[in-house]
Every structure is written in structure tokens, then in C-alpha cells.
Scaffold this motif. Structure first.
Motif, PDB file in Angstrom:
ATOM      1  N   GLY A 186      31.669 -17.824  36.307  1.00  0.00           N
ATOM      2  CA  GLY A 186      32.542 -17.770  35.136  1.00  0.00           C
ATOM      3  C   GLY A 186      31.843 -18.123  33.837  1.00  0.00           C
ATOM      4  N   LEU A 187      30.523 -18.006  33.800  1.00  0.00           N
ATOM      5  CA  LEU A 187      29.764 -18.408  32.623  1.00  0.00           C
ATOM      6  C   LEU A 187      29.862 -17.417  31.469  1.00  0.00           C
ATOM      7  CD1 LEU A 187      26.617 -19.863  34.422  1.00  0.00           C
ATOM      8  CD2 LEU A 187      28.560 -21.099  33.443  1.00  0.00           C
ATOM      9  N   HIS A 188      30.542 -16.303  31.699  1.00  0.00           N
ATOM     10  CA  HIS A 188      30.695 -15.303  30.642  1.00  0.00           C
ATOM     11  C   HIS A 188      31.882 -15.618  29.722  1.00  0.00           C
ATOM     12  CE1 HIS A 188      33.044 -14.154  34.102  1.00  0.00           C
ATOM     13  NE2 HIS A 188      33.730 -13.284  33.382  1.00  0.00           N
ATOM     14  N   GLY A 189      32.571 -16.708  29.981  1.00  0.00           N
ATOM     15  CA  GLY A 189      33.641 -17.179  29.089  1.00  0.00           C
ATOM     16  C   GLY A 189      34.700 -16.128  28.816  1.00  0.00           C
ATOM     17  N   ASP A 190      34.960 -15.881  27.530  1.00  0.00           N
ATOM     18  CA  ASP A 190      35.997 -14.929  27.111  1.00  0.00           C
ATOM     19  C   ASP A 190      35.536 -13.474  27.157  1.00  0.00           C
ATOM     20  OD1 ASP A 190      37.670 -17.052  26.603  1.00  0.00           O
ATOM     21  OD2 ASP A 190      37.267 -17.089  24.460  1.00  0.00           O
ATOM     22  N   MET A 191      34.321 -13.243  27.556  1.00  0.00           N
ATOM     23  CA  MET A 191      33.779 -11.871  27.552  1.00  0.00           C
ATOM     24  C   MET A 191      34.122 -11.166  28.865  1.00  0.00           C
ATOM     25  SD  MET A 191      30.129 -12.508  25.627  1.00  0.00           S
ATOM     26  CE  MET A 191      29.572 -13.764  26.772  1.00  0.00           C
TER      27      MET A 191
END
Length: 87
Positions: A42-47
Motif C-alpha cells: 500500500g505504499l502508493h498512497g492515494d495513487m
């Protein structure tokens, strides 16, 4: 550095970018695996667009088959002053 790379770098800096990099469009299996781990954590956050299921992000030539190189641009958007001073 080749003349074309220098011209691209100069143009990018004139346009306000702080960093310019170049890499091959050839995919490496390890890069695709690293991307999959990054997304799974989930390190891509809001992307959310990064987490598509068609695999194109792991293989740049699936996005653009005729690509030979990739140009990466970066912009530093931190404040001009120390942001921790407001804490």
C-alpha cells in the motif's frame, strides 16, 4: 553525456524540474517484483491508478511498444524554509 541527453536535461531544468534521469525501456523481472511488493504494502498512497491489474507498469513496452528509453523527471515541492519550524 550525449548531446541529446544534455539538451533534454537543460530543457527540463528550464521548465522547473530539479532532477532528470534516463533509463532503458527494457523491463527486468526484479523491477516488476519490487513494484508488486510496493503495491501490496500500500505504499502508493492515494495513487490508485498505480495498482492496475493489467501488468503494464511492470513492463514499459506494454505501455508504449516503440519506446527505447524512459526519461524520469522530479520536482522538489518542499517549502523554501524548514517545515519543522512551524511545529
Amino acid at each position: 553525456m550525449s548531446e541529446i541527453k544534455q539538451a533534454i536535461r537543460d530543457c527540463a531544468h528550464e521548465a522547473g524540474f530539479d532532477a532528470v534521469g534516463f533509463t532503458s525501456a527494457d523491463a527486468k523481472a526484479a523491477d516488476g517484483q519490487a513494484l508488486a511488493r510496493f503495491l501490496k504494502r500500500g505504499l502508493h498512497g492515494d495513487m490508485a491508478w498505480m495498482d492496475n491489474t493489467d501488468g503494464r507498469r511492470a513492463e514499459p513496452r506494454k505501455l508504449m511498444p516503440e519506446a527505447r528509453s524512459i526519461i524520469v523527471l522530479g520536482a522538489n515541492y518542499s517549502p523554501a524554509t524548514d517545515a519543522t519550524e512551524i511545529l
